[in-house]
Design an enzyme around this catalytic site. Structure first.
Site, PDB file in Angstrom:
ATOM      1  N   CYS A   7       0.862  -1.189   0.000  1.00  0.00           N
ATOM      2  CA  CYS A   7       0.000   0.000   0.000  1.00  0.00           C
ATOM      3  C   CYS A   7       0.892   1.232   0.000  1.00  0.00           C
ATOM      4  O   CYS A   7       2.065   1.150  -0.400  1.00  0.00           O
ATOM      5  CB  CYS A   7      -0.986  -0.024   1.166  1.00  0.00           C
ATOM      6  SG  CYS A   7      -0.219  -0.012   2.798  1.00  0.00           S
ATOM      7  N   ARG A  13      -3.360  -0.733   5.351  1.00  0.00           N
ATOM      8  CA  ARG A  13      -3.948  -1.783   4.526  1.00  0.00           C
ATOM      9  C   ARG A  13      -3.042  -2.996   4.315  1.00  0.00           C
ATOM     10  O   ARG A  13      -3.465  -4.142   4.525  1.00  0.00           O
ATOM     11  CB  ARG A  13      -4.392  -1.203   3.174  1.00  0.00           C
ATOM     12  CG  ARG A  13      -5.524  -0.186   3.306  1.00  0.00           C
ATOM     13  CD  ARG A  13      -5.690   0.641   2.046  1.00  0.00           C
ATOM     14  NE  ARG A  13      -4.539   1.518   1.832  1.00  0.00           N
ATOM     15  CZ  ARG A  13      -4.365   2.305   0.783  1.00  0.00           C
ATOM     16  NH1 ARG A  13      -5.277   2.323  -0.178  1.00  0.00           N
ATOM     17  NH2 ARG A  13      -3.308   3.074   0.679  1.00  0.00           N
ATOM     18  N   ASP A 120      -8.429   4.000   1.292  1.00  0.00           N
ATOM     19  CA  ASP A 120      -7.400   4.352   2.272  1.00  0.00           C
ATOM     20  C   ASP A 120      -8.082   4.820   3.552  1.00  0.00           C
ATOM     21  O   ASP A 120      -8.789   5.825   3.541  1.00  0.00           O
ATOM     22  CB  ASP A 120      -6.539   5.473   1.667  1.00  0.00           C
ATOM     23  CG  ASP A 120      -5.381   5.859   2.562  1.00  0.00           C
ATOM     24  OD1 ASP A 120      -5.400   5.488   3.751  1.00  0.00           O
ATOM     25  OD2 ASP A 120      -4.473   6.539   2.065  1.00  0.00           O
TER      26      ASP A 120
HETATM   27  P1  4NP Z   1      -1.794   2.769   4.136  1.00  0.00           P
HETATM   28  O1  4NP Z   1      -2.459   4.097   4.738  1.00  0.00           O
HETATM   29  O2  4NP Z   1      -1.250   3.135   2.773  1.00  0.00           O
HETATM   30  O3  4NP Z   1      -2.940   1.818   4.057  1.00  0.00           O
HETATM   31  O4  4NP Z   1      -0.710   2.341   5.104  1.00  0.00           O
HETATM   32  C1  4NP Z   1      -1.784   5.325   4.804  1.00  0.00           C
HETATM   33  C2  4NP Z   1      -0.904   5.562   5.822  1.00  0.00           C
HETATM   34  C3  4NP Z   1      -0.261   6.785   5.906  1.00  0.00           C
HETATM   35  C4  4NP Z   1      -0.501   7.768   4.963  1.00  0.00           C
HETATM   36  C5  4NP Z   1      -1.388   7.508   3.924  1.00  0.00           C
HETATM   37  C6  4NP Z   1      -2.017   6.291   3.848  1.00  0.00           C
HETATM   38  N1  4NP Z   1       0.142   9.030   5.070  1.00  0.00           N
HETATM   39  O5  4NP Z   1      -0.154   9.909   4.244  1.00  0.00           O
HETATM   40  O6  4NP Z   1       0.987   9.215   5.955  1.00  0.00           O
END
Ligand code: 4NP
Length: 150
Positions: A7, A13, A120
């Site tokens: 991800c 995720r 997300d």
């Molecule tokens: P992930 O979620 O891609 O599912 O781990 C996110 C975690 C952090 C961020 C964006 C999405 N961020 O912008 O820091």
């Protein structure tokens, strides 16, 4: 068989996808996860994701965030992207046809050819985490049907 879940941050995720698939296969299947960004390098999963997973009997506390690297194409047999941005970012790092053929959008396992992304949950509330759980529980069931338990 070696499977990588990817991800953006590798804290919401893809750690859940890793934990879910690990809980459904035996030790012959290696499962890992990574992020297309290194923003959260070496951090454990988001506490909201840890809590949601725990409610369903999955322990994510040992996972640490790491960025996706080119060497992952050689190390893994199948690379599952959580959404279209992740998918395009991974493909942009591919150098060979063999690299490209390893990359899949995970929700195409349950909604073939729809190219849907796992939403997300990072900036939303707790409901988003349950929704992610539901999508990834079903998608990992399908992956197990395809690859076997190991
Ligand atoms: P992930 O979620 O891609 O599912 O781990 C996110 C975690 C952090 C961020 C964006 C999405 N961020 O912008 O820091």
């Amino acid at each position: 068989m070696k499977i990588l879940m990817v991800c953006l941050g590798n804290i919401c995720r893809s750690p859940l996808a890793e934990g879910l698939l690990k809980s459904k296969v035996d030790k012959n299947v290696e499962v890992d996860s990574a992020g297309t960004s290194g923003f959260h390098f070496q951090e454990p999963p988001d506490s909201r994701m840890i809590r949601t997973a725990k409610k369903h009997g999955i322990d994510l506390r040992q996972i640490r965030s790491r960025p996706f690297v080119y060497e992952d194409f050689a190390r893994f047999d199948r690379i599952y992207a959580m959404d279209n941005d992740n998918y395009n970012n991974i493909l942009s790092m591919a150098k060979t046809e063999s690299d490209k053929e390893k990359v899949f959008l995970i929700l195409n396992e349950i909604y073939p050819e729809e190219n849907m992304g796992v939403p997300d949950p990072y900036f939303g509330g707790d409901r988003g985490f349950e929704e992610v759980f539901d999508f990834l529980d079903k998608a990992t069931d399908e992956i197990v049907k395809k690859i076997g338990h190991g």
